[in-house]
Design an enzyme around this catalytic site. Structure first.
Site, mmCIF file in Angstrom:
data_model
loop_
_atom_site.group_PDB
_atom_site.id
_atom_site.type_symbol
_atom_site.label_atom_id
_atom_site.label_comp_id
_atom_site.label_asym_id
_atom_site.label_seq_id
_atom_site.Cartn_x
_atom_site.Cartn_y
_atom_site.Cartn_z
ATOM 1 N N ASN A 1 -0.833 -7.945 10.067
ATOM 2 C CA ASN A 1 -1.640 -9.168 9.895
ATOM 3 C C ASN A 1 -0.822 -10.455 10.053
ATOM 4 O OD1 ASN A 1 -0.568 -8.149 7.508
ATOM 5 N ND2 ASN A 1 -1.967 -9.317 6.237
ATOM 6 N N GLU B 1 2.724 -0.486 14.311
ATOM 7 C CA GLU B 1 2.491 -0.044 15.693
ATOM 8 C C GLU B 1 1.594 -1.034 16.453
ATOM 9 O OE1 GLU B 1 2.053 1.666 12.956
ATOM 10 O OE2 GLU B 1 -0.073 2.106 12.647
ATOM 11 N N GLY C 1 1.737 -3.465 3.026
ATOM 12 C CA GLY C 1 0.683 -2.764 3.742
ATOM 13 C C GLY C 1 -0.406 -2.324 2.787
ATOM 14 N N GLU D 1 -2.965 2.767 -0.111
ATOM 15 C CA GLU D 1 -2.783 4.227 0.019
ATOM 16 C C GLU D 1 -1.432 4.548 0.669
ATOM 17 O OE1 GLU D 1 -4.232 6.357 -1.781
ATOM 18 O OE2 GLU D 1 -5.354 4.602 -2.427
ATOM 19 N N GLU E 1 4.251 -4.457 -1.627
ATOM 20 C CA GLU E 1 3.287 -5.561 -1.645
ATOM 21 C C GLU E 1 2.040 -5.017 -0.973
ATOM 22 O OE1 GLU E 1 0.928 -8.071 -0.829
ATOM 23 O OE2 GLU E 1 2.270 -9.025 0.619
ATOM 24 N N CYS F 1 -3.769 -10.336 2.495
ATOM 25 C CA CYS F 1 -3.797 -9.598 1.225
ATOM 26 C C CYS F 1 -4.365 -10.450 0.105
ATOM 27 C CB CYS F 1 -2.400 -9.089 0.884
ATOM 28 S SG CYS F 1 -1.153 -10.366 0.966
ATOM 29 N N GLU G 1 8.425 -10.490 -4.224
ATOM 30 C CA GLU G 1 9.157 -11.084 -3.113
ATOM 31 C C GLU G 1 9.208 -12.590 -3.323
ATOM 32 O OE1 GLU G 1 6.823 -8.919 0.234
ATOM 33 O OE2 GLU G 1 8.932 -8.919 0.836
HETATM 34 O O1 TXE Z 1 -1.921 -0.217 6.984
HETATM 35 P P1 TXE Z 1 -0.687 0.686 6.620
HETATM 36 P P2 TXE Z 1 -3.041 -0.040 8.087
HETATM 37 C C1 TXE Z 1 -4.598 -2.809 4.066
HETATM 38 C C2 TXE Z 1 -5.941 -3.236 4.630
HETATM 39 C C3 TXE Z 1 -6.100 -2.357 5.826
HETATM 40 C C4 TXE Z 1 -5.478 -1.065 5.320
HETATM 41 C C5 TXE Z 1 -5.012 -0.131 6.381
HETATM 42 O O2 TXE Z 1 -6.953 -2.950 3.707
HETATM 43 O O3 TXE Z 1 -7.423 -2.173 6.207
HETATM 44 O O4 TXE Z 1 -4.373 -1.499 4.551
HETATM 45 O O5 TXE Z 1 -4.215 -0.812 7.330
HETATM 46 C C6 TXE Z 1 3.416 1.940 8.219
HETATM 47 N N1 TXE Z 1 5.357 6.127 5.923
HETATM 48 N N2 TXE Z 1 -3.518 -3.684 4.480
HETATM 49 O O6 TXE Z 1 -3.438 1.356 8.303
HETATM 50 O O7 TXE Z 1 -0.915 2.115 6.932
HETATM 51 C C7 TXE Z 1 2.603 1.459 9.403
HETATM 52 O O8 TXE Z 1 3.087 2.024 10.604
HETATM 53 C C8 TXE Z 1 5.972 4.991 6.305
HETATM 54 C C9 TXE Z 1 -3.065 -4.660 3.513
HETATM 55 O O9 TXE Z 1 -2.608 -0.792 9.273
HETATM 56 O O10 TXE Z 1 -0.368 0.325 5.225
HETATM 57 C C10 TXE Z 1 2.801 -0.034 9.297
HETATM 58 O O11 TXE Z 1 4.082 -0.397 9.795
HETATM 59 N N3 TXE Z 1 5.316 3.970 6.910
HETATM 60 C C11 TXE Z 1 -1.879 -5.384 3.925
HETATM 61 C C12 TXE Z 1 2.779 -0.271 7.802
HETATM 62 O O12 TXE Z 1 3.075 0.988 7.211
HETATM 63 C C13 TXE Z 1 3.997 4.093 7.131
HETATM 64 C C14 TXE Z 1 -1.498 -5.481 5.317
HETATM 65 C C15 TXE Z 1 1.454 -0.772 7.251
HETATM 66 O O13 TXE Z 1 0.436 0.131 7.618
HETATM 67 C C16 TXE Z 1 3.307 5.260 6.755
HETATM 68 C C17 TXE Z 1 -2.013 -4.424 6.155
HETATM 69 C C18 TXE Z 1 4.047 6.300 6.126
HETATM 70 N N4 TXE Z 1 3.469 7.428 5.718
HETATM 71 C C19 TXE Z 1 -2.992 -3.588 5.726
HETATM 72 N N5 TXE Z 1 2.014 5.107 7.105
HETATM 73 C C20 TXE Z 1 -1.291 -6.437 3.052
HETATM 74 N N6 TXE Z 1 -0.895 -6.104 1.835
HETATM 75 O O14 TXE Z 1 -1.127 -7.577 3.480
HETATM 76 C C21 TXE Z 1 1.885 3.893 7.678
HETATM 77 N N7 TXE Z 1 3.091 3.277 7.706
#
Ligand code: TXE
Length: 479
Positions: A149, A175, A225, A228, A247, A281, A459
């Site tokens: 984001n 990605e 991220g 979950e 975070e 977030c 942070e």
């Molecule tokens: O996030 P992921 P996604 C929330 C938001 C969104 C949901 C899913 O609700 O709809 O999360 O988004 C890496 N081991 N936020 O699927 O999976 C992944 O490659 C290690 C809130 O895009 O959390 C990426 O680099 N790494 C948020 C990063 O984690 C792993 C911002 C974030 O991806 C991994 C984004 C694993 N097992 C989404 N699985 C905020 N807090 O601002 C994934 N990744």
């Protein structure tokens, strides 16, 4: 040929599967990026560990380390337009917002240069004939895992303090948005940062991310991220006994009290949820309003939401671009469909915009939902899109109970002319950040993070530097 990335001290194409980078405003693939194999991930982490232990990095004085950060900040300022383009083409934020975020990334490096030079060790009181000195040591290799984001700001927020603290960093960008991190790595290289101090490993979380965290050289992980994914990373960190700074998501309450300046409050609410297409977030996604003022406030919000100009992120008048990907747009649309099934009224939005400009992009209209209770799934789960749920409250106790009735605890906004009441409510709300008569006001010098499922650790600020250090106490006998 696929784009290269910096690992093990050089730029490589990588033996992993190629990643395609898609522009969400047009649906067109604009770049192919190499990814590492598991051997290359292991090699990159081993090299990062050697680089962390090298005297040329480990023994730098704080002012010398700060000098690197200043040079990186200058590089970011010079490369502002390229960085902004790199983010815009991958996540669809407007060019204007991307430029602001690139400028903020430069400021983050400057701030941590200052922190690095001025942060002190401690001499705790002695309880005997000795002198004890507490120093703050780096962990070694830090894995930074970031989302799509706002990669420009979030990557700076991790890389700058981690380097200032004396670590080396292996960055695994989302990605969806790899280009900004590759540009940052180039800037670091041009600033003279020795190779191996910052590596970038592009790829999916489920393979590159998990493999990175399995490397024994990784001594700390900093993640932003979804909740979950954060939980899965915390489990890995627990098994490996390494600290994890997390975070995570939010479902932040935004509150308008009876005595607020309603028009200013509504403007703040609209920005608080729709800016960046709600992919923030801290987005204020649940709005609490006095029951008696509900309809009047919804009318104002609808007018404001309908006046937002959607368009291509490059357009000079565009206020909102597309969502970051078609996949994410579909997820947001599914949530609005779920709201309908849950019995909601859609006060505005609720579909993709029409017009040829929008046909191929991941666009969605700013959407306002009414008629649900706080228990509805769309009021409990993070949608991470331009969707606001409006909820009435009856009195202060009811308001605080509803606002806190969520798994999350990231942020909160309160609009009122009574600062005593604002303070009382602020203290009662479970949130790492509370805004009064403003929203999304952020500062690199103030700690940021979440209560409850919104995360662990803080942070930014001085705590943002301490996050990447471990305390060591050395005793000298004075007998
Ligand atoms: O996030 P992921 P996604 C929330 C938001 C969104 C949901 C899913 O609700 O709809 O999360 O988004 C890496 N081991 N936020 O699927 O999976 C992944 O490659 C290690 C809130 O895009 O959390 C990426 O680099 N790494 C948020 C990063 O984690 C792993 C911002 C974030 O991806 C991994 C984004 C694993 N097992 C989404 N699985 C905020 N807090 O601002 C994934 N990744």
């Amino acid at each position: 040929m696929a784009m290269k990335f910096p690992a093990s001290g050089r730029w490589i194409t990588g033996a992993g599967p190629v990643l395609q980078s898609t522009n969400p405003a047009t649906g067109l693939v604009h770049a192919e990026i190499g990814t590492p194999s598991s051997e290359e991930i292991a090699q990159a982490c081993a090299f990062a560990a050697e680089s962390a232990a090298a005297k040329s990095w480990r023994d730098l004085k704080p002012h010398q380390r700060a000098d690197y950060l200043h040079r990186i900040a200058n590089g970011i300022s010079h490369g502002l337009d390229d960085l902004a383009q790199a983010q815009m083409i991958e996540n669809g934020k407007t060019l204007k917002e991307c430029r602001q975020q690139a400028a903020s990334a430069a400021a983050t490096f400057r701030y941590y240069a200052a922190v690095c030079e001025t942060m002190e060790s401690a001499v705790p009181p002695s309880r005997g004939d000795y002198l004890v000195v507490t120093t703050f040591e780096p962990y070694g290799v830090v894995a930074a895992i970031t989302p799509w984001n706002s990669p420009l700001t979030m990557e700076a927020q991790k890389v700058a303090p981690a380097l200032a603290a004396g670590n080396t960093v292996v960055l695994k960008p989302s990605e969806v948005t790899t280009l900004p991190s590759l540009s940052l790595a180039r800037i670091c290289e041009e600033a003279g940062l020795p190779s191996g101090i910052l590596s970038v490993l592009p790829g999916y979380g489920r393979d590159v991310g998990t493999s990175l965290l399995a490397q024994r050289e990784v001594r700390m992980v900093s993640f932003t991220g979804g909740t979950e994914t954060g939980r899965a990373i915390a489990q890995t960190a627990a098994k490996r006994l390494i600290p994890a700074a997390l975070e995570l998501g939010g479902k932040s309450p935004h509150i308008i009290l009876e005595d607020a300046d309603i028009d200013a409050a509504c403007a703040g609410v609209v920005d608080g949820i729709f800016e960046g297409m709600g992919q923030s977030c801290v987005a204020g996604s649940r709005l609490f309003v006095p029951r008696a003022r509900h309809d009047e406030i919804v009318d104002i919000l609808v007018r404001k939401a309908e006046s937002i100009r959607l368009g291509q992120p490059t357009g000079p008048d565009t206020e909102l671009g597309p969502l970051s990907s078609h996949h994410h747009r579909d997820k947001v649309a599914d949530y609005v469909d779920l709201a309908r099934k849950e019995g909601a009224s859609i006060a505005t939005g609720g579909s993709r915009p029409s017009g040829s400009e929008f046909d191929n992009g991941a666009f969605y209209q700013p959407t306002i939902i009414t008629g649900l209770t706080n228990a509805a799934r769309v009021c409990q789960e993070e949608i991470f899109g331009p969707v606001l749920c409006v909820l009435p409250f009856d009195n202060e106790q009811d308001l605080v109970e509803q606002a806190n009735d969520t798994a999350f605890g990231l942020a909160c906004g309160i609009w009122t002319s009574d600062y005593r009441r604002a303070w009382r409510i602020s203290r009662a709300i479970d949130a790492g950040t509370v805004w009064v008569n403003t929203y999304k006001q952020l500062s690199i010098s103030a700690p940021f993070g979440g209560f409850k499922d919104s995360g662990i650790g803080r942070e930014k600020g001085l705590s943002g530097m301490r996050l990447y250090q471990q305390a060591k106490s050395t005793y000298f006998s004075m007998k």
